[in-house]
Design an enzyme around this catalytic site. Structure first.
Site, PDB file in Angstrom:
ATOM      1  N   TRP A 320       0.991  -0.911   0.175  1.00  0.00           N
ATOM      2  CA  TRP A 320      -0.223   0.161  -0.152  1.00  0.00           C
ATOM      3  C   TRP A 320       0.573   0.855   0.160  1.00  0.00           C
ATOM      4  O   TRP A 320       0.338   2.057  -0.420  1.00  0.00           O
ATOM      5  CB  TRP A 320      -1.194  -0.173   0.855  1.00  0.00           C
ATOM      6  CG  TRP A 320      -0.563  -0.032   2.888  1.00  0.00           C
ATOM      7  CD1 TRP A 320       0.715  -0.120   2.512  1.00  0.00           C
ATOM      8  CD2 TRP A 320      -1.104   1.737   4.104  1.00  0.00           C
ATOM      9  NE1 TRP A 320       0.847  -0.138   4.089  1.00  0.00           N
ATOM     10  CE2 TRP A 320       0.443   1.059   4.906  1.00  0.00           C
ATOM     11  CE3 TRP A 320      -1.888   2.602   3.482  1.00  0.00           C
ATOM     12  CZ2 TRP A 320       0.501   1.709   6.055  1.00  0.00           C
ATOM     13  CZ3 TRP A 320      -1.635   2.410   5.323  1.00  0.00           C
ATOM     14  CH2 TRP A 320      -1.221   2.789   6.066  1.00  0.00           C
ATOM     15  N   ASP A 321       2.224   0.942   0.089  1.00  0.00           N
ATOM     16  CA  ASP A 321       3.049   2.478   0.193  1.00  0.00           C
ATOM     17  C   ASP A 321       2.736   3.011  -0.652  1.00  0.00           C
ATOM     18  O   ASP A 321       3.270   4.158  -0.665  1.00  0.00           O
ATOM     19  CB  ASP A 321       4.583   1.473   0.192  1.00  0.00           C
ATOM     20  CG  ASP A 321       4.519   1.059   1.323  1.00  0.00           C
ATOM     21  OD1 ASP A 321       3.809   0.351   1.959  1.00  0.00           O
ATOM     22  OD2 ASP A 321       5.806   0.766   2.196  1.00  0.00           O
ATOM     23  N   GLU A 462       0.577  -3.038  12.678  1.00  0.00           N
ATOM     24  CA  GLU A 462       0.586  -4.290  12.608  1.00  0.00           C
ATOM     25  C   GLU A 462       0.754  -4.952  13.784  1.00  0.00           C
ATOM     26  O   GLU A 462       0.210  -6.050  14.109  1.00  0.00           O
ATOM     27  CB  GLU A 462       1.365  -4.932  11.140  1.00  0.00           C
ATOM     28  CG  GLU A 462       1.120  -4.229  10.216  1.00  0.00           C
ATOM     29  CD  GLU A 462       2.020  -4.403   9.253  1.00  0.00           C
ATOM     30  OE1 GLU A 462       3.742  -5.079   9.642  1.00  0.00           O
ATOM     31  OE2 GLU A 462       2.155  -5.013   7.953  1.00  0.00           O
ATOM     32  N   LYS A 576       2.945   0.357  16.703  1.00  0.00           N
ATOM     33  CA  LYS A 576       3.946   0.474  14.950  1.00  0.00           C
ATOM     34  C   LYS A 576       4.138   1.816  14.902  1.00  0.00           C
ATOM     35  O   LYS A 576       5.777   2.309  14.534  1.00  0.00           O
ATOM     36  CB  LYS A 576       3.824  -1.269  14.610  1.00  0.00           C
ATOM     37  CG  LYS A 576       5.035  -1.112  13.668  1.00  0.00           C
ATOM     38  CD  LYS A 576       4.707  -2.566  12.622  1.00  0.00           C
ATOM     39  CE  LYS A 576       5.925  -2.553  11.786  1.00  0.00           C
ATOM     40  NZ  LYS A 576       5.886  -3.304  10.949  1.00  0.00           N
ATOM     41  N   GLN A 577       2.852   2.211  14.194  1.00  0.00           N
ATOM     42  CA  GLN A 577       3.213   3.515  13.451  1.00  0.00           C
ATOM     43  C   GLN A 577       1.553   3.979  13.066  1.00  0.00           C
ATOM     44  O   GLN A 577       0.969   3.284  13.132  1.00  0.00           O
ATOM     45  CB  GLN A 577       3.188   2.346  11.988  1.00  0.00           C
ATOM     46  CG  GLN A 577       2.572   1.688  11.324  1.00  0.00           C
ATOM     47  CD  GLN A 577       2.705   0.982   9.909  1.00  0.00           C
ATOM     48  OE1 GLN A 577       3.620   0.174  10.453  1.00  0.00           O
ATOM     49  NE2 GLN A 577       2.917   1.247   8.893  1.00  0.00           N
TER      50      GLN A 577
HETATM   51  C1  BGC Z   1       4.939  -2.034   7.430  1.00  0.00           C
HETATM   52  C2  BGC Z   1       3.651  -1.825   6.150  1.00  0.00           C
HETATM   53  C3  BGC Z   1       4.315  -1.130   4.923  1.00  0.00           C
HETATM   54  C4  BGC Z   1       5.596  -2.495   5.236  1.00  0.00           C
HETATM   55  C5  BGC Z   1       6.611  -1.854   3.871  1.00  0.00           C
HETATM   56  C6  BGC Z   1       5.736  -3.088   7.154  1.00  0.00           C
HETATM   57  O1  BGC Z   1       6.886  -2.225   8.278  1.00  0.00           O
HETATM   58  O2  BGC Z   1       4.003  -1.978   8.857  1.00  0.00           O
HETATM   59  O3  BGC Z   1       2.657  -0.831   6.572  1.00  0.00           O
HETATM   60  O4  BGC Z   1       3.728  -1.035   4.014  1.00  0.00           O
HETATM   61  O5  BGC Z   1       6.633  -2.298   5.811  1.00  0.00           O
HETATM   62  O6  BGC Z   1       7.317  -1.007   3.457  1.00  0.00           O
END
Ligand code: BGC
Length: 724
Positions: A320-321, A462, A576-577
């Site tokens: 999704w990035d 996540e 996490k984010q």
């Molecule tokens: C993140 C995801 C991201 C992926 C690729 C993961 O560490 O939690 O949101 O899409 O890395 O960058």
């Protein structure tokens, strides 16, 4: 001025080899070439990483394919090999001109008789995307017997390889060639090269089982320089790019000049000028350099992997990035690239349908880690437990439903900024319908409620798996329903034939009603009336409220995974984010500044920022709150992800190093939509700047509605003018 466009390192440290491979990368969207030395091999993670070509060996993870290494070169002086990292240098400089994509290294070694110097310059042509140029110059301060060994190394670095089941190696009419054929699908990846020099030397060609090498032997006079130029071409049987012409007739200087001119054209639109803060300007333009190295140019349909073209980390897969963090830069500077990215999702709709069906859902559920054709690269066991060394069950693949919404979100961003609806007819309308159908099939209604809920998901954070009513996911689902209804209206109006086709397939009148109902009744967690806080998911506030440091102190191993069933963060509020904060940034017009501020203040201290996607979202929301100085350090973190050390290298026992294009794209979003306050209002670009206190002025260009504009900001004043 030149310094603003150059990064360099003037010492040699073996420990930096993996990081510098990313930091000094060159590329042109067709391949990325890691910033390793010419003499390096797979041991030093050398890679020419190809866009869009994947292979699987046995049961290992499918991953992107590295081409044979056309840069491979080392030297001998009086019979002895001088090569990094084994032969300690007397001096070593590595640098990158990131305005024009030119990589340079200069290494001096002390020999028993004196000093020898090797200087190599290289570029990945931005004009002819199959072409790589390399120029190597050797000299000694005494009379010496040199041997330059240069050729194509087919023994490439792989994480889950080897991907070439067969290598065909030849040397004919001065053209050396190594052709690898992948085992799974029989895709050929071909590398050919032609070298030139104009001094007297004995030249021979040596074919080994994995390489084609030229040996150029000569007596060098003290203080004289001897230059060998190479033009190499890389192509594959999966190509959609046209071939580049004859490598024997193209000279290094011609190819370099063309590539520099192509980069200059890109930089004319891309460059962001920041007065008062050279450090920020450099970090941001360096980030944009990386985005341009991996932008799929001159291709109809292709996307960008989460680690760009820096290697096989994350399986070379698209996340999704691209849609949430990278595409904005392209939408506003090079809409053709943005369209190519969207077409990738249109063309991989089949894969997304297959995945939805696998989980008993309707419509399209895009791959969490998408490979060619939309093949899902993510496994159910995506992290390795550091203690048992066993694969851990994770739910990225099956529960991160928000990926489909990201695709629709990107389509809307593209349409809103470009005014180009033709993408709908090309298939984007059907993508939206299929994503909306997928979300519809996820909806749950309790007996006495009139609200739809979504249960058992993984949101952007996540670390908390299988949660109910993740605010971000529910809000994005609502967005998909609303926008699909809107887009179908446009389609009917502008492209009646396409509408009729879809109508036949989906009975659109009925779907209209279904999607409108879904949008209206979608439950989206609201701010608590007293605290103003939005709960990330049902029950989040009941979790242990431990600090990030406290949770970190509970790790028994620094590589331990924080999430999943037994993760240290899973039963705490540590995330996490950006999750709620990401939602607030996406839908800023739905919330008051007060609500945004309260949630930022609550969630930021509880966020590990364990993903490079996190800082830019917090930074953007700070801008929207009107607090550019709080946004600034997070912006710098995002813009410096590949420039400075410190990015995360491990998820459990899985290596996750590489470049961070989402962070780089996120930095651009913060600079333009955040600090410069760009938005579209009634079809016009407007700017309401709030620059960090250091920044005196900001200038950049944007494409909007098919036109090119300059944005000039001085303090709080901005002028947007069309460039004719
Ligand atoms: C993140 C995801 C991201 C992926 C690729 C993961 O560490 O939690 O949101 O899409 O890395 O960058």
């Amino acid at each position: 001025m030149t310094d603003m466009w150059e990064i360099s390192s003037v010492e040699f440290n073996k420990d930096n080899i993996p990081w510098y491979g990313n930091k000094f990368l060159i590329g042109n969207g067709y391949f990325g070439i890691r910033g390793t030395m010419e003499e390096y091999t797979k041991e030093q993670m050398c890679a020419v990483n190809m866009a869009g070509i994947y292979d699987r060996v046995g049961d290992a993870w499918r991953e992107s394919v590295n081409a044979p290494n056309v840069l491979y070169t080392y030297i001998k002086a009086d019979g002895a090999v001088y090569a990094l990292p084994d032969t300690e240098p007397a001096e070593h400089i590595q640098s990158l001109d990131f305005r024009h994509g030119i990589h340079l290294r200069r290494t001096v070694w002390q020999t028993p008789k004196g000093k020898i110097t090797l200087e190599c310059e290289r570029f990945a042509s931005m004009e002819r995307q199959h072409i790589v140029g390399l120029r190597c110059t050797v000299s000694a301060d005494y009379d010496c017997d040199f041997e330059i060994v240069t050729g194509i190394d087919g023994d490439v670095w792989d994480i889950n390889g080897p991907h070439f089941a067969k290598l065909d190696i030849s040397c004919e009419d001065g053209v050396k060639s190594v052709v690898g054929t992948t085992g799974e699908k029989g895709v050929t990846v071909s590398a050919a090269e032609y070298i030139r020099f104009d001094f007297d030397a004995d030249k021979s060609c040596d074919i080994t089982d994995k390489a084609a090498l030229s040996h150029i032997c000569f007596r060098a006079g003290a203080g004289k320089a001897y230059t060998v130029e190479k033009i190499a071409e890389i192509y594959s049987s999966a190509d959609t790019l046209e071939r580049s012409g004859d490598i024997k007739s193209l000279t290094y200087d011609e190819a370099k000049a063309e590539s520099v001119a192509a980069w200059e054209k890109i930089q004319e639109i891309s460059e962001v000028v920041i007065e008062g803060d050279d450090e920020a300007a450099k970090a941001l333009n360096y980030s944009l350099y990386h985005l341009n190295c991996i932008a799929p140019r001159n291709m109809r349909s292709m996307s960008i992997p989460a680690r760009g073209l820096s290697g096989q980390v994350y399986k070379g897969a698209v996340f999704w990035d691209t849609e949430m963090f990278m595409i904005d830069y392209f939408i506003y500077t090079d809409p053709e690239v943005a369209k190519t990215l969207i077409r990738y999702r249109i063309d991989t709709l089949g894969g997304a349908r297959k995945k939805a069906a696998e989980y008993g859902l309707n419509g399209a559920y895009y791959a969490w880690e998408s490979q060619e054709g939309g093949i899902e690269g993510c496994s159910d066991y995506n992290v390795v437990d550091v203690f048992t060394k066993r694969p851990m069950r994770t739910h990225f693949r099956d529960k991160q439903y928000h990926v489909s919404a990201a695709v629709v979100y990107a389509i809307m961003k593209y349409i809103d900024a470009s005014g180009d609806y033709s993408i709908l007819e090309e298939g984007a309308a059907e993508v939206a319908v299929e994503c909306a159908r997928m979300y519809r099939s996820l909806l749950i209604k309790k007996a006495d409620s009139d609200k739809y809920e979504i249960h058992d998901v993984v949101g952007p954070d996540e670390y908390h798996e299988r949660v109910n009513n993740n605010a971000y996911t529910n809000r994005m689902a609502k967005f998909v329903f609303e926008k699909t209804v809107q887009l179908l209206g446009v389609l009917k109006d502008k492209y009646p034939d396409c509408y009729a086709e879809l109508d036949e397939k989906y009975e659109l009148d009925r779907l209209y009603a279904v999607f409108a109902d879904s949008a209206e009744h979608m439950y989206v967690p609201e701010p608590n009336p007293e605290t103003g806080l939005i709960e990330q998911f049902d029950g989040y506030f009941k979790l242990e409220d431990a600090s990030v440091d406290e949770v970190r102190s509970r790790l028994l191993d620094e590589k331990e995974y924080w999430g999943g069933a037994y993760g240290v963060a899973s039963d705490t509020q540590v995330l996490k984010q950006a999750d709620v904060v990401a939602m607030l940034s996406m839908f800023k017009n739905d919330y008051s500044t007060d609500i945004m501020r309260k949630n930022w203040n609550y969630y930021e201290p509880r966020t590990e920022h364990g993903s490079s996607l996190s800082a830019c979202m917090y930074s953007l929301l700070s801008c929207y709150i009107g607090d550019p100085d709080s946004a600034y350090p997070l912006f710098m973190k995002s813009a410096s992800a590949d420039l400075l050390p410190g990015s995360k290298q491990w998820a459990g026992l899985i290596y996750i190093g590489g470049t961070h294009p989402a962070s780089e794209g996120g930095a651009w979003i913060v600079a333009t939509l955040g600090f410069a306050g760009i938005s579209a209002e009634n079809g016009r670009l407007v700017s309401r700047p709030a620059l960090p206190s250091k920044w005196k002025a900001m200038r950049f260009k944007l494409r909007f509605g098919g036109k090119l504009y300059s944005v000039n900001i001085e303090g709080n004043n901005s002028v947007i003018e069309e460039i004719k």
